[in-house]
Every structure is written in C-alpha cells, then in structure tokens.
Design a protein around this motif. Structure first.
Motif, PDB file in Angstrom:
ATOM      1  N   LEU A  33      12.497  -4.691  -8.912  1.00  0.00           N
ATOM      2  CA  LEU A  33      11.035  -4.784  -8.902  1.00  0.00           C
ATOM      3  C   LEU A  33      10.402  -3.470  -9.349  1.00  0.00           C
ATOM      4  O   LEU A  33       9.433  -3.468 -10.117  1.00  0.00           O
ATOM      5  CB  LEU A  33      10.534  -5.194  -7.518  1.00  0.00           C
ATOM      6  N   ASN A  37       8.141  -2.871 -12.813  1.00  0.00           N
ATOM      7  CA  ASN A  37       6.817  -2.253 -12.765  1.00  0.00           C
ATOM      8  C   ASN A  37       6.778  -0.966 -13.604  1.00  0.00           C
ATOM      9  O   ASN A  37       5.843  -0.758 -14.382  1.00  0.00           O
ATOM     10  CB  ASN A  37       6.427  -1.961 -11.323  1.00  0.00           C
ATOM     11  N   ASP A  38       7.805  -0.136 -13.479  1.00  0.00           N
ATOM     12  CA  ASP A  38       7.846   1.138 -14.221  1.00  0.00           C
ATOM     13  C   ASP A  38       7.844   0.922 -15.727  1.00  0.00           C
ATOM     14  O   ASP A  38       7.300   1.739 -16.477  1.00  0.00           O
ATOM     15  CB  ASP A  38       9.094   1.948 -13.837  1.00  0.00           C
ATOM     16  N   ASN A  40       6.379  -1.525 -17.238  1.00  0.00           N
ATOM     17  CA  ASN A  40       5.190  -2.323 -17.571  1.00  0.00           C
ATOM     18  C   ASN A  40       5.526  -3.764 -17.947  1.00  0.00           C
ATOM     19  O   ASN A  40       4.880  -4.359 -18.802  1.00  0.00           O
ATOM     20  CB  ASN A  40       4.378  -1.659 -18.682  1.00  0.00           C
ATOM     21  N   LEU A  42       6.039  -6.153 -15.296  1.00  0.00           N
ATOM     22  CA  LEU A  42       5.251  -6.859 -14.284  1.00  0.00           C
ATOM     23  C   LEU A  42       4.307  -5.865 -13.621  1.00  0.00           C
ATOM     24  O   LEU A  42       4.737  -4.796 -13.191  1.00  0.00           O
ATOM     25  CB  LEU A  42       6.148  -7.462 -13.205  1.00  0.00           C
ATOM     26  N   PRO A  43       3.033  -6.230 -13.516  1.00  0.00           N
ATOM     27  CA  PRO A  43       2.100  -5.347 -12.815  1.00  0.00           C
ATOM     28  C   PRO A  43       2.283  -5.454 -11.298  1.00  0.00           C
ATOM     29  O   PRO A  43       2.896  -6.402 -10.786  1.00  0.00           O
ATOM     30  CB  PRO A  43       0.727  -5.868 -13.243  1.00  0.00           C
ATOM     31  N   GLU A  44       1.735  -4.493 -10.593  1.00  0.00           N
ATOM     32  CA  GLU A  44       1.853  -4.441  -9.133  1.00  0.00           C
ATOM     33  C   GLU A  44       1.426  -5.738  -8.469  1.00  0.00           C
ATOM     34  O   GLU A  44       2.112  -6.232  -7.574  1.00  0.00           O
ATOM     35  CB  GLU A  44       1.021  -3.280  -8.584  1.00  0.00           C
ATOM     36  N   ASN A  45       0.311  -6.314  -8.916  1.00  0.00           N
ATOM     37  CA  ASN A  45      -0.177  -7.534  -8.255  1.00  0.00           C
ATOM     38  C   ASN A  45       0.804  -8.694  -8.405  1.00  0.00           C
ATOM     39  O   ASN A  45       0.923  -9.530  -7.510  1.00  0.00           O
ATOM     40  CB  ASN A  45      -1.573  -7.917  -8.750  1.00  0.00           C
ATOM     41  N   GLU A  46       1.541  -8.758  -9.508  1.00  0.00           N
ATOM     42  CA  GLU A  46       2.547  -9.810  -9.687  1.00  0.00           C
ATOM     43  C   GLU A  46       3.744  -9.582  -8.763  1.00  0.00           C
ATOM     44  O   GLU A  46       4.294 -10.520  -8.196  1.00  0.00           O
ATOM     45  CB  GLU A  46       3.036  -9.853 -11.146  1.00  0.00           C
ATOM     46  N   ILE A  47       4.143  -8.325  -8.621  1.00  0.00           N
ATOM     47  CA  ILE A  47       5.265  -7.996  -7.743  1.00  0.00           C
ATOM     48  C   ILE A  47       4.913  -8.329  -6.297  1.00  0.00           C
ATOM     49  O   ILE A  47       5.700  -8.950  -5.579  1.00  0.00           O
ATOM     50  CB  ILE A  47       5.678  -6.521  -7.909  1.00  0.00           C
ATOM     51  N   VAL A  88       6.723  -1.251  -4.729  1.00  0.00           N
ATOM     52  CA  VAL A  88       5.922  -0.875  -5.887  1.00  0.00           C
ATOM     53  C   VAL A  88       5.515   0.575  -5.734  1.00  0.00           C
ATOM     54  O   VAL A  88       5.320   1.063  -4.635  1.00  0.00           O
ATOM     55  CB  VAL A  88       4.655  -1.762  -6.062  1.00  0.00           C
ATOM     56  N   ARG A  90       2.784   2.596  -5.833  1.00  0.00           N
ATOM     57  CA  ARG A  90       1.324   2.459  -5.840  1.00  0.00           C
ATOM     58  C   ARG A  90       0.692   3.740  -6.360  1.00  0.00           C
ATOM     59  O   ARG A  90       1.001   4.830  -5.926  1.00  0.00           O
ATOM     60  CB  ARG A  90       0.834   2.129  -4.430  1.00  0.00           C
TER      61      ARG A  90
END
Length: 91
Positions: A33, A37-38, A40, A42-47, A88, A90
């Motif tokens: 995950l 995210n790192d 790009n 999946l964005p944080e909100n998807e994770i 994530v 943040r």
C-alpha cells in the motif's frame, strides 16, 4: 522497511498473541500500500477506502463460521491501523 507499529489496545481490551503468518501478511500488505501511494498509483483516499472495505467485510460478518470474535477483532485492528495512519504516508 515497514513502518508498522503494533496498535495500542483499547481500554479494557487485550491484543491477541501475535500470529507470525498474520504479522508477515500485514507487513507485506502495508508495504504494498505504501509503495502504491509513493509511486502515485493509488491516492491516500483509495488506500484508506481499501482498508475500510476490509474492515467492513469483517465487521458485518455474521459469524456463521463460529469465528465472530475473530472477525470483530480483525475489523477493530484494521480500524486502529486506519486511525494510526500507518498504511499511508500522510502529508
């Protein structure tokens, strides 16, 4: 390297003994995950949405398999991971 820190127990609740395969799976999933995210992908909100879906699947399990307490514990753990922000980075 994973940034996983075991969640602190909620008041009056005891965490179960660590299960090696479960801890390994959790660490691997968290690393995946974070990498998604790192890079790009999946964005944080998807994770966070993935984690919420996983928690909901266990929270709404009727326990017909005789494992109601386990499902409740899994949902609680995932929700504490979300609250702790461990899966994530943040910004």
């Amino acid at each position: 390297m994973s940034s996983y820190e075991p969640p602190k127990p909620a008041s009056g609740r005891h965490l179960p003994k660590p299960d090696l395969s479960g801890a390994a799976a959790l660490s691997i999933c968290e690393s995946l995950l974070l990498a998604l995210n790192d890079h790009n992908i999946l964005p944080e909100n998807e994770i966070v949405g993935i984690l919420r879906d996983a928690a909901a699947a266990h929270a709404h399990d009727a326990g017909e398999d005789g494992q109601a307490e386990m499902h409740e514990g899994v949902a609680d753990l995932i929700n504490r991971i979300i609250d702790g922000g461990n899966s994530v980075r943040r910004r």
